[in-house]
Structures are given as C-alpha cells and as structure tokens.
Enzyme design. Structure first.
Site, PDB file in Angstrom:
ATOM      1  CE  LYS A   1     -10.128  -2.481  35.235  1.00 46.34           C
ATOM      2  NZ  LYS A   1      -9.417  -2.024  34.049  1.00 46.34           N
TER       3      LYS A   1
ATOM      4  CD  GLN B   1      -6.092  -1.977  32.580  1.00 46.55           C
ATOM      5  OE1 GLN B   1      -6.984  -2.651  33.082  1.00 46.55           O
ATOM      6  NE2 GLN B   1      -6.100  -0.654  32.606  1.00 46.55           N
TER       7      GLN B   1
ATOM      8  CG  ASP C   1     -12.949  -1.249  28.927  1.00 45.78           C
ATOM      9  OD1 ASP C   1     -13.443  -0.861  30.007  1.00 45.78           O
ATOM     10  OD2 ASP C   1     -11.736  -1.478  28.778  1.00 45.78           O
TER      11      ASP C   1
END
Ligand code: NDP
Length: 296
Positions: free
Chosen positions: A54, A98, A121
């Site tokens: 990422k 994460q 997200d």
C-alpha cells in the site's frame, strides 16, 4: 464456451494511472497533495506485506504516505489517540487501520473512531449505513473494484440476476448493496443456503467471496455468466505453494462468458480502489469535483 478473461491487473493499472493524473492536476492547480495514513499494529506477516504494498502504491501515484507501526501490545487508548490525531490532521485525507487487529483491541470501536470522511476502507458504521440507503459514502475497496470491472464489461447491469456467495461485512454485504444500487436483482448466499449450486446457476453475475479454495466449479455457473472470483487462498499442490481463488478456474471458464483469474483479477483492484478512495476523500474534503468513474 471459453470465457473472456477479465484482466484485473491491466484494469487496475488503468485506474492507478487515472488516479496519478488526477493527483498531478490537484498539485498543479490547487497545491494539494492527497495523503493516506496506514496504521499497522503488530507483526502479522501477511499484514506487513499488505502495508508495504500500500505504501509503495501510494507513493507511486504521487500521494503522501504516512505509515504508523505500533507494537502488538499497544493499548486501545494509545491507538484511539493516534486515530484522533490523524482525524485532526488536514494533510491526512484517508486513514486505514490494517485488520486483523491483535485480540485485545476492539476492531469495531477502533474503526468507528475514524472520521467517516477519511474512512477509505468504507468500514465505518456511518459509511455502511450511507451505502445501504443509497447515499454518497466511502465504499469498501474490494467490492468497488468488482463493480468497476463489471460496469466496464457489461455497461449497464440493470435487470441482471446477481448472486453473491458470502455475507461478510467487508465483501459480501457491500458487494450486494452495490449490485442492488446498479439495479441488479440480488441474491446473497451463505453457508446455510439450500442447493447453492442451483441458486448460483440462476446468476448472470456470480460473485464468489467464500474463502474456500476452488469450491465454485463449472457446475455452479450458468452458461455465459460473468464470474467474479474474490477468493485468495494459499494452498499446497504437488508440493508447491499456490494461490487459488474460490472458483475452480478451468471448469468455470469452460462455461462462463467472462471470468476474473486468481491471481490477477480482483486482487490488484483492491489497492487501486484504496488509492481512488483516498483521492475521492481528498476532493470531498476540499470541496472539489470528484474524479469520474472512480466511485460507486
Ligand atoms: P469471511 O470468512 O468473512 O466470509 C465468508 C463467507 O462465505 C461467509 O458469509 C460464509 O457464510 C460463506 N461461506 C463459507 N462456507 C460456505 C459454503 N460452504 N457455502 C456457502 N457459503 C459459504 O470471508 P471474507 O468475505 O472476508 O473473504 C472471502 C474471500 O475473499 C476470502 O478468500 C478472502 O481471502 C478473499 N478476500 C479477497 C480480497 C481481495 O482483495 N481480493 C479482499 C478481502 C477478502 P456464513 O456467513 O454462513 O458463515
């Protein structure tokens, strides 16, 4: 019939190039650089690889990448304080924590502490509610990537029968909402669904998000259907490590009209959509027009 292969790698490269162009324009015209903050707690090896990828992809499209690596024993209070700091930071437009988090941390509490406008997200309960009621939201990256590929392949999805196998909060449910938003007739199947094979054979669009290696064979596929394989399963075959999807590729491709491979299908689209979401969040934060084709 041999299915057309939907090349997610090439499609994702196109999305990343589109994001990079928009970022360059934002810099030149407005002096704004989109910023993505990624928080990693602990040492989970797969998570470390995801975070590294990422970071590299964020830099590659010209955005700022802010990495925060915290010890596995980090307290919830410490993590929440970091999120509050990132929420208040105007140079940070997207925040990603994460997952999975170490067991002593409450994921729901942590995710819902993120400013919904920076929740790239799309897991914050506000974004889930906005998506469910057809309002502008941040959309989870993996289903957004699937939607983009489906729109590209079919144009309009209106009236198509879509079956999503899997009802997780991060893939199955948002995928179903997005397909509904594009006027598909949607069925969500799961582990308690009766005669899954027959249910799947009714699908013009079949999305497999099950987490079971190669479970969906050609027998589940309606001739000519489009098959989107979200699964990422690491297995061992003939003594070698191999990555396979939730779909048994050869048998499904013999029946389907189009299919995404694993690897090289949905996977590359997930990071591309994370970048697209960060760009979208940055444009919204600055009252600028959103990039076309990069949101639901
Ligand atoms: P979850 O384990 O959270 O959910 C799996 C779903 O599949 C559940 O709803 C479960 O049903 C259903 N299921 C399990 N077994 C069966 C069965 N035998 N028949 C029918 N349904 C079944 O997984 P995720 O949604 O998080 O992920 C799904 C897959 O997608 C995984 O392979 C994961 O690695 C992959 N993935 C890929 C990403 C990418 O970037 N390409 C991103 C995220 C995930 P029930 O609810 O009844 O238990």
């Amino acid at each position: 019939m041999t299915a057309k292969v939907i090349d997610g790698k090439a499609f994702a490269a196109g999305v990343r190039a589109q994001v990079a162009d928009a970022v360059a324009k934002l810099k030149a015209d407005n002096g704004i650089v989109p910023g993505l903050a990624v928080v990693l707690v602990g040492e989970d090896p797969a998570s470390k690889v995801y975070v590294k990828n990422k970071h590299a992809s964020t830099i590659e499209v010209g955005m700022n990448s802010f990495e925060h690596r915290l010890d596995a024993s980090t307290s919830e209070a410490h993590l929440l304080a970091l999120i509050a700091q990132l929420n208040a930071d105007p140079t940070v437009h997207g925040i990603l924590v994460q997952l999975p988090l170490p067991g002593h941390l409450n994921s729901d509490l942590v995710i819902n502490a993120i400013d919904p406008a920076k929740d790239v997200d799309g897991f914050h309960i506000s974004n889930v509610g906005l998506l469910g009621t057809g309002q502008k939201s941040m959309v989870p990256c993996t289903p957004l990537g699937c939607l983009m590929m489906l729109r590209d392949h079919h144009g309009s999805l209106a009236g198509m029968n879509a079956v999503v196998v899997g009802r997780s909060n991060i893939v199955g449910k948002p995928m179903a909402q997005l397909l509904l938003g594009d006027s598909c007739t949607v069925t969500i199947a799961h582990s308690r669904t009766k005669d899954l094979e027959a249910v799947c054979r009714g699908a013009d669009i079949l999305v497999a998000a099950v987490g079971r290696p190669e479970m969906i064979t050609g027998a589940y596929v309606k001739p000519g259907a489009t098959v989107i394989d979200v699964g990422i399963n690491r297995i061992e075959r003939d003594g070698k490590a191999k990555l396979v999807g939730d779909v048994q590729y050869e048998s499904a491709a013999a029946v389907a009209g189009a299919i995404t491979p694993v690897p090289g299908g949905v996977g590359p689209m997930t990071i591309a959509c994370l970048l697209a979401n960060t760009l979208t969040a940055c444009c919204r934060a600055n009252g600028l027009a959103e990039p076309k084709g990069l949101t639901a």
